[in-house]
Design a protein around this motif. Structure first.
Motif, mmCIF file in Angstrom:
data_model
loop_
_atom_site.group_PDB
_atom_site.id
_atom_site.type_symbol
_atom_site.label_atom_id
_atom_site.label_comp_id
_atom_site.label_asym_id
_atom_site.label_seq_id
_atom_site.Cartn_x
_atom_site.Cartn_y
_atom_site.Cartn_z
ATOM 1 N N UNK A 131 0.881 -1.176 0.000
ATOM 2 C CA UNK A 131 0.000 0.000 0.000
ATOM 3 C C UNK A 131 0.913 1.218 0.000
ATOM 4 N N UNK A 132 0.966 1.884 -1.155
ATOM 5 C CA UNK A 132 1.925 2.979 -1.300
ATOM 6 C C UNK A 132 1.302 4.355 -1.098
ATOM 7 N N UNK A 133 -0.025 4.409 -1.088
ATOM 8 C CA UNK A 133 -0.731 5.656 -0.792
ATOM 9 C C UNK A 133 -2.000 5.324 -0.021
ATOM 10 N N UNK A 134 -2.377 6.222 0.866
ATOM 11 C CA UNK A 134 -3.641 6.099 1.589
ATOM 12 C C UNK A 134 -4.202 7.503 1.769
ATOM 13 N N UNK A 135 -5.433 7.684 1.302
ATOM 14 C CA UNK A 135 -6.081 8.989 1.372
ATOM 15 C C UNK A 135 -7.421 8.848 2.079
ATOM 16 N N UNK A 136 -7.652 9.678 3.077
ATOM 17 C CA UNK A 136 -8.939 9.766 3.767
ATOM 18 C C UNK A 136 -9.808 10.671 2.900
ATOM 19 N N UNK A 137 -10.965 10.192 2.476
ATOM 20 C CA UNK A 137 -11.746 10.923 1.488
ATOM 21 C C UNK A 137 -13.201 11.097 1.911
ATOM 22 N N UNK A 138 -13.878 11.968 1.196
ATOM 23 C CA UNK A 138 -15.323 12.119 1.360
ATOM 24 C C UNK A 138 -16.013 11.257 0.311
ATOM 25 N N UNK A 139 -17.301 11.075 0.467
ATOM 26 C CA UNK A 139 -18.057 10.323 -0.527
ATOM 27 C C UNK A 139 -18.504 8.977 0.008
ATOM 28 N N UNK A 140 -18.658 8.028 -0.893
ATOM 29 C CA UNK A 140 -19.220 6.730 -0.526
ATOM 30 C C UNK A 140 -18.224 5.825 0.193
ATOM 31 N N UNK A 141 -16.945 6.146 0.157
ATOM 32 C CA UNK A 141 -15.922 5.369 0.861
ATOM 33 C C UNK A 141 -15.225 6.255 1.880
ATOM 34 N N UNK A 142 -14.505 5.609 2.779
ATOM 35 C CA UNK A 142 -13.757 6.363 3.787
ATOM 36 C C UNK A 142 -12.316 6.626 3.368
ATOM 37 N N UNK A 143 -11.744 5.672 2.644
ATOM 38 C CA UNK A 143 -10.348 5.771 2.232
ATOM 39 C C UNK A 143 -10.188 5.296 0.793
ATOM 40 N N UNK A 144 -9.175 5.833 0.124
ATOM 41 C CA UNK A 144 -8.729 5.285 -1.158
ATOM 42 C C UNK A 144 -7.263 4.905 -0.973
ATOM 43 N N UNK A 145 -6.955 3.663 -1.336
ATOM 44 C CA UNK A 145 -5.597 3.151 -1.249
ATOM 45 C C UNK A 145 -5.045 2.969 -2.651
ATOM 46 N N UNK A 146 -3.766 3.199 -2.813
ATOM 47 C CA UNK A 146 -3.084 2.786 -4.038
ATOM 48 C C UNK A 146 -2.210 1.607 -3.646
ATOM 49 N N UNK A 147 -2.413 0.509 -4.354
ATOM 50 C CA UNK A 147 -1.728 -0.750 -4.037
ATOM 51 C C UNK A 147 -0.942 -1.180 -5.260
ATOM 52 N N UNK A 148 0.282 -1.639 -5.048
ATOM 53 C CA UNK A 148 1.099 -2.117 -6.157
ATOM 54 C C UNK A 148 1.662 -3.491 -5.804
ATOM 55 N N UNK A 149 1.476 -4.440 -6.723
ATOM 56 C CA UNK A 149 1.936 -5.811 -6.509
ATOM 57 C C UNK A 149 2.532 -6.382 -7.793
ATOM 58 N N UNK A 150 3.103 -7.549 -7.644
ATOM 59 C CA UNK A 150 3.756 -8.242 -8.767
ATOM 60 C C UNK A 150 2.754 -8.633 -9.846
ATOM 61 N N UNK A 151 1.645 -9.226 -9.437
ATOM 62 C CA UNK A 151 0.666 -9.748 -10.391
ATOM 63 C C UNK A 151 -0.692 -9.885 -9.705
ATOM 64 N N UNK A 152 -1.689 -10.327 -10.448
ATOM 65 C CA UNK A 152 -3.042 -10.462 -9.899
ATOM 66 C C UNK A 152 -3.105 -11.472 -8.756
ATOM 67 N N UNK A 153 -2.470 -12.664 -8.864
ATOM 68 C CA UNK A 153 -2.522 -13.591 -7.723
ATOM 69 C C UNK A 153 -1.925 -12.998 -6.437
ATOM 70 N N UNK A 154 -0.834 -12.254 -6.551
ATOM 71 C CA UNK A 154 -0.253 -11.654 -5.337
ATOM 72 C C UNK A 154 -1.150 -10.533 -4.812
ATOM 73 N N UNK A 155 -1.823 -9.818 -5.712
ATOM 74 C CA UNK A 155 -2.784 -8.795 -5.287
ATOM 75 C C UNK A 155 -3.948 -9.452 -4.543
#
Length: 158
Positions: free
Chosen positions: A97-121
């Protein structure tokens, strides 16, 4: 806190450093038209006031085998200080998780996640993120292509 007043030379220094954080003080001073000593003094002032927070190398994710980037919208079970602190403490332990933002709207947070591939994600989300006790729901968006990825801040004129 009052915003720091940037003059024309400060803005030029910041534009140049955002484009090339490894530029030498000698070259920077030539580019802005000052001698090296006052140039260094201005850079140090911008660092000491916290305008320049840090210097980083931007990595090519494909070359280091990190091929999947996603944004994840996270909603907590209850939106209160305790849950927010628990969530932040937990995600700070997850390197992917390389970014985490506390936001307004329908969610509480938006995360930016970076991984090797879909199975690792998928493994990361199932075994780590969804297991955070205060997480209620998550919605993922896989980034297919990126057409702009600028880290350069537009500098307003005071």
């Amino acid at each position: 806190m009052q915003p720091f007043k940037l003059d024309k030379i400060d803005r030029k220094i910041l534009d140049i450093l955002q484009a090339d954080g490894r530029i030498t003080n000698s070259q920077l001073s030539k580019d802005i038209g000052l001698s090296p000593a006052p140039t260094l003094e201005r850079v140090k002032k911008l660092e000491n006031t916290g305008i320049i927070k840090s210097y980083h190398a931007k990595l090519d994710t494909e070359k280091i085998n990190l091929g999947v980037s996603t944004y994840v919208m996270v909603s907590l079970k209850a939106h209160n200080r305790s849950n927010i602190e628990k969530f932040i403490d937990a995600i700070n332990l997850v390197d992917e998780i390389i970014e985490c933002h506390h936001v307004t709207g329908s969610s509480d947070f938006i995360l930016k996640v970076i991984t090797k591939d879909i199975p690792s994600y998928q493994k990361l989300m199932l075994e780590r993120v969804s297991e955070i006790e205060v997480v209620d729901s998550m919605q993922s968006m896989v980034i297919l292509s990126t057409f702009k990825d600028s880290k350069v801040m537009p500098l307003p004129i005071n």
